[in-house]
Structures are given as structure tokens and as C-alpha cells.
Design an enzyme around this catalytic site. Sequence first.
Site, PDB file in Angstrom:
ATOM      1  N   GLU A  74       0.806  -1.228   0.000  1.00 52.05           N
ATOM      2  CA  GLU A  74       0.000   0.000   0.000  1.00 52.05           C
ATOM      3  C   GLU A  74       0.841   1.281   0.000  1.00 52.05           C
ATOM      4  O   GLU A  74       0.351   2.336   0.413  1.00 52.05           O
ATOM      5  CB  GLU A  74      -0.922   0.011   1.232  1.00 52.05           C
ATOM      6  CG  GLU A  74      -1.999  -1.054   1.193  1.00 52.05           C
ATOM      7  CD  GLU A  74      -3.069  -0.807   2.232  1.00 52.05           C
ATOM      8  OE1 GLU A  74      -4.206  -0.498   1.841  1.00 52.05           O
ATOM      9  OE2 GLU A  74      -2.769  -0.922   3.439  1.00 52.05           O
ATOM     10  N   HIS A  93      -0.506   5.414   7.666  1.00 54.33           N
ATOM     11  CA  HIS A  93      -1.716   4.659   7.338  1.00 54.33           C
ATOM     12  C   HIS A  93      -1.872   3.554   8.367  1.00 54.33           C
ATOM     13  O   HIS A  93      -0.916   2.843   8.677  1.00 54.33           O
ATOM     14  CB  HIS A  93      -1.612   4.062   5.930  1.00 54.33           C
ATOM     15  CG  HIS A  93      -2.667   3.029   5.675  1.00 54.33           C
ATOM     16  ND1 HIS A  93      -4.011   3.339   5.708  1.00 54.33           N
ATOM     17  CD2 HIS A  93      -2.592   1.695   5.440  1.00 54.33           C
ATOM     18  CE1 HIS A  93      -4.706   2.231   5.489  1.00 54.33           C
ATOM     19  NE2 HIS A  93      -3.866   1.224   5.328  1.00 54.33           N
ATOM     20  N   HIS A  95      -4.830   0.852  10.869  1.00 57.07           N
ATOM     21  CA  HIS A  95      -6.139   0.214  11.092  1.00 57.07           C
ATOM     22  C   HIS A  95      -6.373   0.155  12.599  1.00 57.07           C
ATOM     23  O   HIS A  95      -6.708  -0.897  13.144  1.00 57.07           O
ATOM     24  CB  HIS A  95      -6.171  -1.209  10.530  1.00 57.07           C
ATOM     25  CG  HIS A  95      -5.447  -1.399   9.219  1.00 57.07           C
ATOM     26  ND1 HIS A  95      -4.583  -2.445   8.984  1.00 57.07           N
ATOM     27  CD2 HIS A  95      -5.481  -0.681   8.071  1.00 57.07           C
ATOM     28  CE1 HIS A  95      -4.105  -2.364   7.748  1.00 57.07           C
ATOM     29  NE2 HIS A  95      -4.624  -1.293   7.169  1.00 57.07           N
ATOM     30  N   HIS A 163     -11.849  -0.247   6.414  1.00 58.30           N
ATOM     31  CA  HIS A 163     -10.414  -0.500   6.239  1.00 58.30           C
ATOM     32  C   HIS A 163      -9.568   0.176   7.322  1.00 58.30           C
ATOM     33  O   HIS A 163      -8.853  -0.512   8.045  1.00 58.30           O
ATOM     34  CB  HIS A 163      -9.992  -0.034   4.829  1.00 58.30           C
ATOM     35  CG  HIS A 163      -8.542  -0.231   4.523  1.00 58.30           C
ATOM     36  ND1 HIS A 163      -8.026  -0.189   3.251  1.00 58.30           N
ATOM     37  CD2 HIS A 163      -7.472  -0.438   5.327  1.00 58.30           C
ATOM     38  CE1 HIS A 163      -6.720  -0.385   3.286  1.00 58.30           C
ATOM     39  NE2 HIS A 163      -6.360  -0.531   4.539  1.00 58.30           N
TER      40      HIS A 163
HETATM   41 MN    MN Z   1      -4.311  -0.844   5.027  1.00 63.02          MN
END
Ligand code: MN
Length: 267
Positions: A74, A93, A95, A163
Site C-alpha cells: 500500500e 496509514h 487500522h 479499512h
Molecule cells: Mn491498510
Amino acid sequence: MTGVVEELALANRILAHEGVLDAFGHVSMRHPTLADRYLLSRSRSPLLIEPDDILEFTLDSEPVRPAKALLYAERVIHGCIYQARKDVMAVCHHHAPAVMPFCIAGKPIVPVFHLGAAMGGEAPFWDQHDEFGDTNLLVVKPEEGRSLARALGQNSAVLMNRHGATVVGASLKELVARAIFMCQNADYQLRALTLGTPEPLHRGEVKLAGTLSAMPNVVTRTWEYWSMRLEASGALPPRSVAAKPTRRAMSRSARATARERRKGRRR
Ligand code: MN
């Protein structure tokens, strides 16, 4: 560069230790002198990242030097945001469990306490399915990264439906503080719902408290605090091998100590 890669390794471990990153997620920073490059680890869980794992990428998310190591799938998230936002110097980034209920229910995270203002007034939503239909939900294609960067707009964070979230900052330390305080805010917001209806800060309060939370003395203080917590857990990153003093630079006594140590290891 050495000090910079060490700070980035430390940022990875702080964010993992504070519950923002887990086995997944990543944090990058723009190259300090080459604005068309950024620094990001090879594919590895953030709590394990060492300075020597940090690689240099073009804004098209290609490694500058051919890399044998596995890379994060990603990473276009980072490159596309650095392309779209000249003011952004660091990207995370994640989660995090704190934000996931909001990403799943599609309910906005709003600043509900003074340090929560670090996230800004709002974090827009982005749904990969809207533009790309069925995918594995990973942001891997440049067009997916560009779409996410458009949804982020001029905000400090974007929520990714089902996500996670992506957060940006004007410096690595500001980003780390923002990512952690946004998770704390989400956690408090959700818990306050059991007591009543949490009222978001007023627009002017978000601006004033948000500016305060990004002051250099504030982000230095929080960075020091989270670094100390990491150190207490015994998880500080090792020093860069590349930064170890050369033989020529070592004193006679340091060479003797190193020799003794090597002998000790052989025994
Ligand atoms: Mn991700």
C-alpha cells in the site's frame, strides 16, 4: 540521513507501542532535502523496524535503488499524498482499533476534547468501492492512491470505509502526535456515547486548540514522553549499522574493548 532514518524507525515503534499500528500499517516521511522522494521501511511490522530497514522511494512509489526486500503493497498511499500535498512532510496509514468502529459504521470522528483538536475539524470518508467496485480493499494501484488523496483534500486525516485511516502532518513529530490524539479522541467519543451525546468542540476552539497541539514545544514534549514509554518497554530501535563508527574513527581503547567482546562471544 542517519539521524532521520533513526527518527523514522522510532516513530514506527512509538505508533505501534501506543496502539495505532499493529502487525500492519506504516509511517513515512518526505526526504528532508529531496522533496520528490520519501522514506519508508521495507515491508515489516512497525514494532520491529530498524534504521537499516528504511528505503528511499520516488513519489511514484518506486524504490530509488533496486531493492531485494519485500515492499509494502500500500505504499502508493504515501507517494500519492506527497504528490498532491506539498505541505505534507509525513504520512501514517493504520487500522487502529479506536477508529475501526467509525470506519465500519460510517459515523464521523469529531474532536470532542482539547487534544482531539489535533485531528482538525473533520476527517472525510473515502470508500474504495465507490470508484473501483470489488477489490481486496488494499490501496495498491496509483489510481486508488490518487483517489484517496483527493478525498483527503486539505484535511489532516481521511477515514477509509471498512479499512482504516490515513493521517498526515507537517513534520514527523506532529504526525505522531496527531495520529495518537486522534485515536484517543475516537476512543473517548465512543465511550462518551454511553453517557449521553458528546458535543464536538466549536469551530474556533478546534482552530485554537489545534494550533496549540502542533507547537514545537508541545510535539517535542509528547515525542519525549512516548519515547520514554517505548524505552521502558525495552523496544527502542537499535542504532543503524551504517552509522557505526569506522575502525579509523575508533580510539585504541574502543578497539581493544571490541576485541575483548568478540573474544567473549567466541567462548
Ligand atoms: Mn491498510
